[in-house]
Write a protein that holds these residues in place. Sequence first.
Motif, short mmCIF file in Angstrom:
data_model
loop_
_atom_site.label_atom_id
_atom_site.label_comp_id
_atom_site.label_asym_id
_atom_site.label_seq_id
_atom_site.Cartn_x
_atom_site.Cartn_y
_atom_site.Cartn_z
N THR A 129 28.24 5.58 1.90
CA THR A 129 29.01 6.57 0.65
C THR A 129 30.54 6.41 0.60
N ARG A 130 31.13 6.04 1.75
CA ARG A 130 32.79 5.55 1.53
C ARG A 130 33.29 4.92 2.76
N THR A 131 34.29 4.51 2.41
CA THR A 131 35.14 3.70 3.78
C THR A 131 36.64 4.31 3.66
N PHE A 132 37.02 4.41 4.77
CA PHE A 132 38.67 5.12 4.81
C PHE A 132 39.17 4.32 6.15
N TYR A 133 40.60 4.31 5.98
CA TYR A 133 41.28 4.06 7.21
C TYR A 133 41.77 5.51 8.01
N PRO A 134 41.13 5.10 9.34
CA PRO A 134 41.63 6.70 10.02
C PRO A 134 43.07 6.82 10.20
N ASN A 135 43.50 7.95 10.79
CA ASN A 135 44.87 8.12 11.15
C ASN A 135 45.39 7.82 12.13
N TYR A 136 45.50 6.30 12.25
CA TYR A 136 45.97 5.58 13.35
C TYR A 136 47.17 4.76 13.15
N TYR A 137 48.18 4.63 13.73
CA TYR A 137 49.25 3.65 13.41
C TYR A 137 48.69 2.27 13.46
N PHE A 138 48.95 1.40 12.42
CA PHE A 138 48.82 0.31 12.06
C PHE A 138 46.97 -0.06 11.60
N ALA A 139 46.34 1.04 11.45
CA ALA A 139 45.04 0.95 11.13
C ALA A 139 44.78 0.03 9.98
N GLU A 140 45.53 0.29 8.89
CA GLU A 140 45.35 -0.42 7.74
C GLU A 140 45.91 -1.99 7.87
N PHE A 141 46.92 -2.22 8.65
CA PHE A 141 47.37 -3.53 9.05
C PHE A 141 46.44 -4.38 9.63
N ILE A 142 45.67 -3.96 10.51
CA ILE A 142 44.67 -4.65 11.23
C ILE A 142 43.44 -4.72 10.56
N ASP A 143 42.98 -3.65 9.21
CA ASP A 143 42.25 -3.63 8.65
C ASP A 143 40.82 -2.82 9.44
N PHE A 144 41.34 -1.81 10.33
CA PHE A 144 40.28 -1.18 11.02
C PHE A 144 40.00 0.15 10.35
N HIS A 145 38.61 0.11 9.68
CA HIS A 145 38.27 1.14 8.78
C HIS A 145 36.92 1.81 9.01
N ASP A 146 36.94 3.03 9.03
CA ASP A 146 35.53 3.74 9.36
C ASP A 146 34.87 3.70 7.99
N ILE A 147 33.31 3.87 8.10
CA ILE A 147 32.48 3.84 7.47
C ILE A 147 31.48 5.18 7.39
N TYR A 148 31.48 5.91 6.32
CA TYR A 148 30.65 7.06 6.24
C TYR A 148 29.13 6.51 5.50
N TYR A 149 28.19 7.05 6.42
CA TYR A 149 26.78 6.82 5.82
C TYR A 149 25.96 8.23 5.64
N GLN A 150 25.15 8.27 4.81
CA GLN A 150 24.21 9.37 4.48
C GLN A 150 22.75 8.88 4.28
N TYR A 151 22.03 9.87 4.93
CA TYR A 151 20.53 9.64 5.10
C TYR A 151 19.98 10.90 4.28
N ASP A 152 19.44 10.87 3.09
CA ASP A 152 18.42 12.06 2.50
C ASP A 152 17.34 11.98 3.18
N ILE A 153 17.05 13.32 3.47
CA ILE A 153 15.82 13.62 4.10
C ILE A 153 14.65 13.88 3.22
N PRO A 154 13.63 13.09 3.13
CA PRO A 154 12.55 13.16 2.36
C PRO A 154 12.02 14.59 2.76
N THR A 155 11.40 15.22 1.72
CA THR A 155 10.86 16.43 1.88
C THR A 155 9.28 16.12 2.09
N LYS A 156 8.57 16.92 2.84
CA LYS A 156 7.09 16.44 3.20
C LYS A 156 6.23 17.41 2.63
N ASP A 157 5.32 17.10 1.85
CA ASP A 157 4.49 18.04 1.20
C ASP A 157 3.34 18.82 2.15
#
Length: 223
Positions: free
Chosen positions: A195-223
């Motif tokens: 769903t999105r990526t972002f740099y965490p709030n750590y010194y030099f995270a952007e400099f070393i390209d350390f980024h986090d990834i958000y994922y989402q799973y849509d739960i299917p409804t059962k009949d």
Amino acid sequence: MADYSIRIYQNSDYQIVREIFECGLTEHTRTAFRHTLSLLHIRFLLAVGSLVPLLTTGSIAISLMVVTIFLVILWFINRHIFTSYVHQSLGQDMLDIGKYYCQWDDCCFWVAESAGEVVGTVAAAPFCHPGEKKLMELKRLSVPKNHRGKGIAKALCRTVIDFARKRGFQALTLDTSVCQISSWKLYEKMGFRRTRTFYPNYYFAEFIDFHDIYYQYDIPTKD
């Protein structure tokens, strides 16, 4: 037939669960370091760091020393991101696991057990989000190296999915880092979408390209 079972966390699991969590995160330092070394601007700085001392002093030893110091600094930057997150987590939800996860209807912590040994962990808790969907967060998924490839992580994920569905949640969310390759590959195979990526709030995270990834799973409804 699987040689493991999944059960709810017990207080006697406390020490091993914390150790699995810590080892499961800090082991990614090497992968993060390799990722850092693959970056063009890092390679450029390494080249400059080796050539400038060589050209100005004519000393190969000084040139090697400068490059070595730079590499050590990069290693500790990557290491610090993981160790500081581990330290923070061990002092928050992982400080009193039973109290945080096992005393509320919409929270839970599970372990996978094989021959009396804890071989995996996962947790679930409601995720506060201003959107329309009712979200649950999948957390603390970890399986020690010597027990991987047996389907344990996948089974733990499914446990959380079933838990969330039974409690009326519409989707699961989680975050992982770009360096935890096996983790995000597993999530994507199971139907999670980025769903999105972002740099965490750590010194030099952007400099070393350390980024986090958000994922989402849509739960299917059962009949």
